[in-house]
Design a protein around this motif. Structure first.
Motif, short mmCIF file in Angstrom:
data_model
loop_
_atom_site.label_atom_id
_atom_site.label_comp_id
_atom_site.label_asym_id
_atom_site.label_seq_id
_atom_site.Cartn_x
_atom_site.Cartn_y
_atom_site.Cartn_z
N ASP A 207 -13.18 -3.36 26.69
CA ASP A 207 -12.06 -2.61 27.27
C ASP A 207 -11.92 -1.24 26.61
O ASP A 207 -11.66 -0.23 27.29
CB ASP A 207 -10.76 -3.41 27.11
CG ASP A 207 -10.75 -4.67 27.96
OD1 ASP A 207 -11.55 -4.75 28.90
OD2 ASP A 207 -9.94 -5.57 27.66
N ALA A 208 -12.09 -1.20 25.30
CA ALA A 208 -11.99 0.07 24.58
C ALA A 208 -13.10 1.03 25.02
O ALA A 208 -12.87 2.23 25.20
CB ALA A 208 -12.06 -0.17 23.07
N ALA A 209 -14.30 0.49 25.21
CA ALA A 209 -15.42 1.32 25.65
C ALA A 209 -15.17 1.87 27.06
O ALA A 209 -15.47 3.03 27.36
CB ALA A 209 -16.72 0.52 25.62
N LYS A 210 -14.59 1.04 27.93
CA LYS A 210 -14.28 1.50 29.29
C LYS A 210 -13.23 2.61 29.27
O LYS A 210 -13.31 3.58 30.02
CB LYS A 210 -13.80 0.32 30.13
CG LYS A 210 -14.89 -0.68 30.48
CD LYS A 210 -14.32 -1.82 31.31
CE LYS A 210 -15.40 -2.83 31.65
NZ LYS A 210 -14.85 -3.98 32.43
N SER A 214 -13.66 6.36 30.61
CA SER A 214 -12.76 6.90 31.61
C SER A 214 -12.15 8.22 31.15
O SER A 214 -12.00 9.17 31.93
CB SER A 214 -11.65 5.88 31.91
OG SER A 214 -10.74 6.38 32.85
N LYS A 215 -11.79 8.32 29.85
CA LYS A 215 -11.22 9.56 29.32
C LYS A 215 -12.24 10.69 29.39
O LYS A 215 -11.90 11.84 29.70
CB LYS A 215 -10.77 9.34 27.88
CG LYS A 215 -9.53 8.47 27.76
CD LYS A 215 -9.13 8.28 26.30
CE LYS A 215 -7.89 7.41 26.16
NZ LYS A 215 -7.50 7.21 24.74
N ARG A 216 -13.51 10.39 29.10
CA ARG A 216 -14.55 11.43 29.15
C ARG A 216 -14.72 11.95 30.57
O ARG A 216 -14.88 13.14 30.78
CB ARG A 216 -15.87 10.85 28.66
CG ARG A 216 -15.88 10.55 27.15
CD ARG A 216 -17.15 9.82 26.77
NE ARG A 216 -17.15 9.45 25.35
CZ ARG A 216 -18.06 8.66 24.81
NH1 ARG A 216 -19.06 8.17 25.55
NH2 ARG A 216 -17.99 8.36 23.52
N LYS A 217 -14.63 11.04 31.56
CA LYS A 217 -14.77 11.47 32.96
C LYS A 217 -13.61 12.37 33.36
O LYS A 217 -13.79 13.36 34.06
CB LYS A 217 -14.84 10.25 33.86
CG LYS A 217 -16.15 9.49 33.77
CD LYS A 217 -16.16 8.34 34.77
CE LYS A 217 -17.48 7.59 34.73
NZ LYS A 217 -17.53 6.46 35.70
#
Length: 220
Positions: A207-210, A214-217
């Motif tokens: 979940d943390a990786a997702k 998402s923040k990078r996108k």
């Protein structure tokens, strides 16, 4: 009764009208009242009755469906209990985290007992799955076909689940041509059951990786 009987009638003297005329008027009034009663009341009752009958049919169908499910509930519960027992038995064949090292020793001992010489025995990183983790082990051994067969049989007979993948056999380079020395490369895989804490921790990491992805996108 003639038409002239109706032409000479006076509304103020209705009581003296001819009996057939009064009977006809009363009949007309009754028919009108019945028609009005049907339109204003009976028709609504018939619509309500039809709606209730449809509801009754739907409830009957639902009852029959639930009754059929209830009749199968006990066999399904028994089947579920059997499946849980079978799953428990299979999970017991998966080593836990503390038993992995002992299992690795068992695999290497099976090879040595079969007369093989190990040139590579390299446990790789675990590969997590849904509720278990896969522990791959790269193995390179030298020996004969007969010794390879004994090794594979010994691995299959281990009390824990171990599978062999990507098996390749070729002549050993530099070996004496008079000797039937072969080299076998394979990947042994054993499967470890992950407890609830490990599964929860893995889910948190995913979940943390997702979220980071998402923040990078969004920044782009």
């Amino acid at each position: 009764m003639r038409l002239s009987d109706f032409q000479n009638l006076e509304a103020a003297r209705i009581g003296s009208w001819p009996l057939p005329v009064r009977a006809l008027i009363i009949l007309g009034i009754c028919v009108a009242m019945l028609g009005a009663g049907f339109y204003l009341d009976t028709r609504n009752q018939m619509v309500a009755l039809e709606k209730i009958q449809r509801t009754e049919r739907d409830l009957r169908t639902e009852f029959e469906t639930k009754q059929a499910k209830a009749a199968n509930l006990e066999p399904l519960a028994q089947l579920l209990a059997e499946m849980k027992q079978s799953l428990g038995e299979q999970l017991r064949l998966l080593p836990n985290k503390t038993e992995i090292e002992g299992l690795l020793v068992d695999i290497s001992q099976a090879g040595l007992a079969s007369g093989l010489e190990f040139e590579l025995f390299k446990p790789e990183n675990e590969q997590p799955a849904e509720f278990y983790a896969v522990q791959p082990i790269k193995i390179t051994v030298t020996g004969t076909y007969h010794e390879f067969g004994n090794f594979i049989s010994s691995v299959a007979a281990l009390p824990r689940i171990v599978t062999l993948h990507d098996i390749s056999v070729e002549p050993r380079r530099g070996a004496n041509p008079d000797q039937e020395v072969l080299m076998m490369n394979t990947v042994a895989k054993t499967y470890r059951y992950m407890d609830e804490d490990e599964i929860a921790a893995r889910q948190d990491r995913e979940d943390a990786a997702k979220q980071k992805k998402s923040k990078r996108k969004r920044k782009k």
